[in-house]
Design a protein around this motif. Sequence first.
Motif, PDB file in Angstrom:
ATOM      1  N   TYR A  33       0.393  31.971  30.723  1.00  0.00           N
ATOM      2  CA  TYR A  33      -0.714  31.018  30.686  1.00  0.00           C
ATOM      3  C   TYR A  33      -0.396  29.787  31.531  1.00  0.00           C
ATOM      4  O   TYR A  33       0.767  29.413  31.661  1.00  0.00           O
ATOM      5  CB  TYR A  33      -0.961  30.537  29.250  1.00  0.00           C
ATOM      6  N   TYR A  35      -1.687  25.785  31.455  1.00  0.00           N
ATOM      7  CA  TYR A  35      -2.438  24.717  30.812  1.00  0.00           C
ATOM      8  C   TYR A  35      -2.262  23.438  31.621  1.00  0.00           C
ATOM      9  O   TYR A  35      -1.271  23.263  32.327  1.00  0.00           O
ATOM     10  CB  TYR A  35      -1.894  24.426  29.411  1.00  0.00           C
ATOM     11  N   LEU A  43      -4.316  19.803  25.499  1.00  0.00           N
ATOM     12  CA  LEU A  43      -3.943  20.954  26.329  1.00  0.00           C
ATOM     13  C   LEU A  43      -5.169  21.813  26.591  1.00  0.00           C
ATOM     14  O   LEU A  43      -5.844  22.247  25.656  1.00  0.00           O
ATOM     15  CB  LEU A  43      -2.871  21.782  25.616  1.00  0.00           C
ATOM     16  N   LEU A  45      -6.688  25.223  28.746  1.00  0.00           N
ATOM     17  CA  LEU A  45      -6.273  26.472  29.385  1.00  0.00           C
ATOM     18  C   LEU A  45      -7.004  26.665  30.706  1.00  0.00           C
ATOM     19  O   LEU A  45      -8.236  26.641  30.755  1.00  0.00           O
ATOM     20  CB  LEU A  45      -6.556  27.643  28.445  1.00  0.00           C
ATOM     21  N   TYR A  48      -4.966  32.657  32.652  1.00  0.00           N
ATOM     22  CA  TYR A  48      -3.970  33.410  31.911  1.00  0.00           C
ATOM     23  C   TYR A  48      -3.880  34.817  32.463  1.00  0.00           C
ATOM     24  O   TYR A  48      -4.698  35.222  33.304  1.00  0.00           O
ATOM     25  CB  TYR A  48      -4.277  33.411  30.410  1.00  0.00           C
ATOM     26  N   PHE A  90       1.521  22.874  32.392  1.00  0.00           N
ATOM     27  CA  PHE A  90       2.481  23.646  31.611  1.00  0.00           C
ATOM     28  C   PHE A  90       2.187  25.130  31.759  1.00  0.00           C
ATOM     29  O   PHE A  90       1.048  25.575  31.605  1.00  0.00           O
ATOM     30  CB  PHE A  90       2.401  23.289  30.129  1.00  0.00           C
ATOM     31  N   THR A  98       2.289  39.108  18.912  1.00  0.00           N
ATOM     32  CA  THR A  98       2.200  37.950  18.024  1.00  0.00           C
ATOM     33  C   THR A  98       1.451  36.774  18.653  1.00  0.00           C
ATOM     34  O   THR A  98       0.783  36.031  17.966  1.00  0.00           O
ATOM     35  CB  THR A  98       3.582  37.435  17.605  1.00  0.00           C
ATOM     36  N   GLY A  99       1.572  36.601  19.958  1.00  0.00           N
ATOM     37  CA  GLY A  99       0.986  35.434  20.605  1.00  0.00           C
ATOM     38  C   GLY A  99       1.801  34.165  20.423  1.00  0.00           C
ATOM     39  O   GLY A  99       1.315  33.074  20.745  1.00  0.00           O
ATOM     40  N   GLN A 100       3.029  34.273  19.908  1.00  0.00           N
ATOM     41  CA  GLN A 100       3.859  33.077  19.768  1.00  0.00           C
ATOM     42  C   GLN A 100       4.169  32.529  21.153  1.00  0.00           C
ATOM     43  O   GLN A 100       4.677  33.243  22.011  1.00  0.00           O
ATOM     44  CB  GLN A 100       5.148  33.395  19.019  1.00  0.00           C
ATOM     45  N   LEU A 101       3.845  31.250  21.326  1.00  0.00           N
ATOM     46  CA  LEU A 101       3.819  30.658  22.651  1.00  0.00           C
ATOM     47  C   LEU A 101       5.107  29.892  22.937  1.00  0.00           C
ATOM     48  O   LEU A 101       5.575  29.110  22.099  1.00  0.00           O
ATOM     49  CB  LEU A 101       2.629  29.698  22.723  1.00  0.00           C
ATOM     50  N   TYR A 102       5.646  30.104  24.146  1.00  0.00           N
ATOM     51  CA  TYR A 102       6.821  29.371  24.609  1.00  0.00           C
ATOM     52  C   TYR A 102       6.468  28.684  25.921  1.00  0.00           C
ATOM     53  O   TYR A 102       6.042  29.346  26.872  1.00  0.00           O
ATOM     54  CB  TYR A 102       7.997  30.325  24.827  1.00  0.00           C
ATOM     55  N   PHE A 103       6.679  27.372  25.957  1.00  0.00           N
ATOM     56  CA  PHE A 103       6.286  26.587  27.107  1.00  0.00           C
ATOM     57  C   PHE A 103       7.449  26.343  28.061  1.00  0.00           C
ATOM     58  O   PHE A 103       8.609  26.255  27.650  1.00  0.00           O
ATOM     59  CB  PHE A 103       5.755  25.219  26.661  1.00  0.00           C
ATOM     60  N   GLU A 105       8.930  23.523  31.042  1.00  0.00           N
ATOM     61  CA  GLU A 105       9.204  22.094  30.937  1.00  0.00           C
ATOM     62  C   GLU A 105       8.082  21.217  31.494  1.00  0.00           C
ATOM     63  O   GLU A 105       8.107  20.003  31.308  1.00  0.00           O
ATOM     64  CB  GLU A 105      10.493  21.762  31.683  1.00  0.00           C
TER      65      GLU A 105
ATOM     66  N   GLN B  33       0.524  27.949  14.738  1.00  0.00           N
ATOM     67  CA  GLN B  33       1.771  27.585  15.400  1.00  0.00           C
ATOM     68  C   GLN B  33       1.900  26.062  15.398  1.00  0.00           C
ATOM     69  O   GLN B  33       0.894  25.349  15.507  1.00  0.00           O
ATOM     70  CB  GLN B  33       1.814  28.114  16.850  1.00  0.00           C
ATOM     71  N   ASN B  45       8.319  25.187  20.574  1.00  0.00           N
ATOM     72  CA  ASN B  45       7.682  25.909  19.482  1.00  0.00           C
ATOM     73  C   ASN B  45       8.546  25.755  18.233  1.00  0.00           C
ATOM     74  O   ASN B  45       9.707  26.153  18.223  1.00  0.00           O
ATOM     75  CB  ASN B  45       7.521  27.377  19.867  1.00  0.00           C
ATOM     76  N   TYR B  48       5.922  29.714  14.007  1.00  0.00           N
ATOM     77  CA  TYR B  48       4.805  30.648  14.100  1.00  0.00           C
ATOM     78  C   TYR B  48       4.624  31.194  12.688  1.00  0.00           C
ATOM     79  O   TYR B  48       5.559  31.762  12.110  1.00  0.00           O
ATOM     80  CB  TYR B  48       5.134  31.776  15.082  1.00  0.00           C
TER      81      TYR B  48
END
Lengths: 112, 109
Positions: A33, A35, A43, A45, A48, A90, A98-103, A105, B33, B45, B48
């Motif tokens: 993604y 942003y 934030l 979007l 993606y 970002f 899961t869609g757990q998001l990691y950004f 820097e 989250q 993060n 979750y």
Amino acid sequence: EAAVTQSPRNKVAVTGGKVTLSCNQTNNHNNMYWYRQDTGHGLRLIHYSYGAGSTEKGDIPDGYKASRPSQENFSLILELATPSQTSVYFCASATANTGQLYFGEGSKLTVL
Amino acid sequence: GDQVKQSPSALSLQEGTNSALRCNFSIATTTVQWFLQNPRGSLMNLFYLVPGTKENGRLKSTFNSKESYSTLHIRDAQLEDSGTYFCAAPSSGSWQLIFGSGTQLTVMP
């Protein structure tokens, strides 16, 4: 921990110039993604991707293109930069299940 | 209106004290989250969550999907906890995260 790296971290561009922001992730996440973050807007979007070769429009795609040449890399392209695109950008990645998001820097872009 | 509403918008804490941040949803969601944006701007993060509770060190978060809210508890606040805390959730049938506008936390010595 997911590793998402962005480059450049800081960029000054001129109005009408082309800007490419790059993002690389090393965790084999399917989804990536872009942003932008602005005071008063939070934030938002832009684009993606679900995987290599795919790009989709987010909520504010106008003035931006995206490219996903591989699982690891996702670029945001400003063909004709404008001062309104001055922002912090970002990149993020997430697993499809899961869609757990990691950004990353963040990349600060200033368009003069 | 705000689909993901955070409260308070700003908070100051003395080092060593406890507090709770809240996130209310007007959308049907099955996950939430939590993120921390530190003063340098990096977004991390924190949690979750599916409905239930998770704990990580001095942080604990709960998600109550039936009552549409989530809380983030900070115990024994430290200076490095300062920053802006965001919650985010996808609306039902969508993967796209909707972000709250954040709680700006300042921990004072």
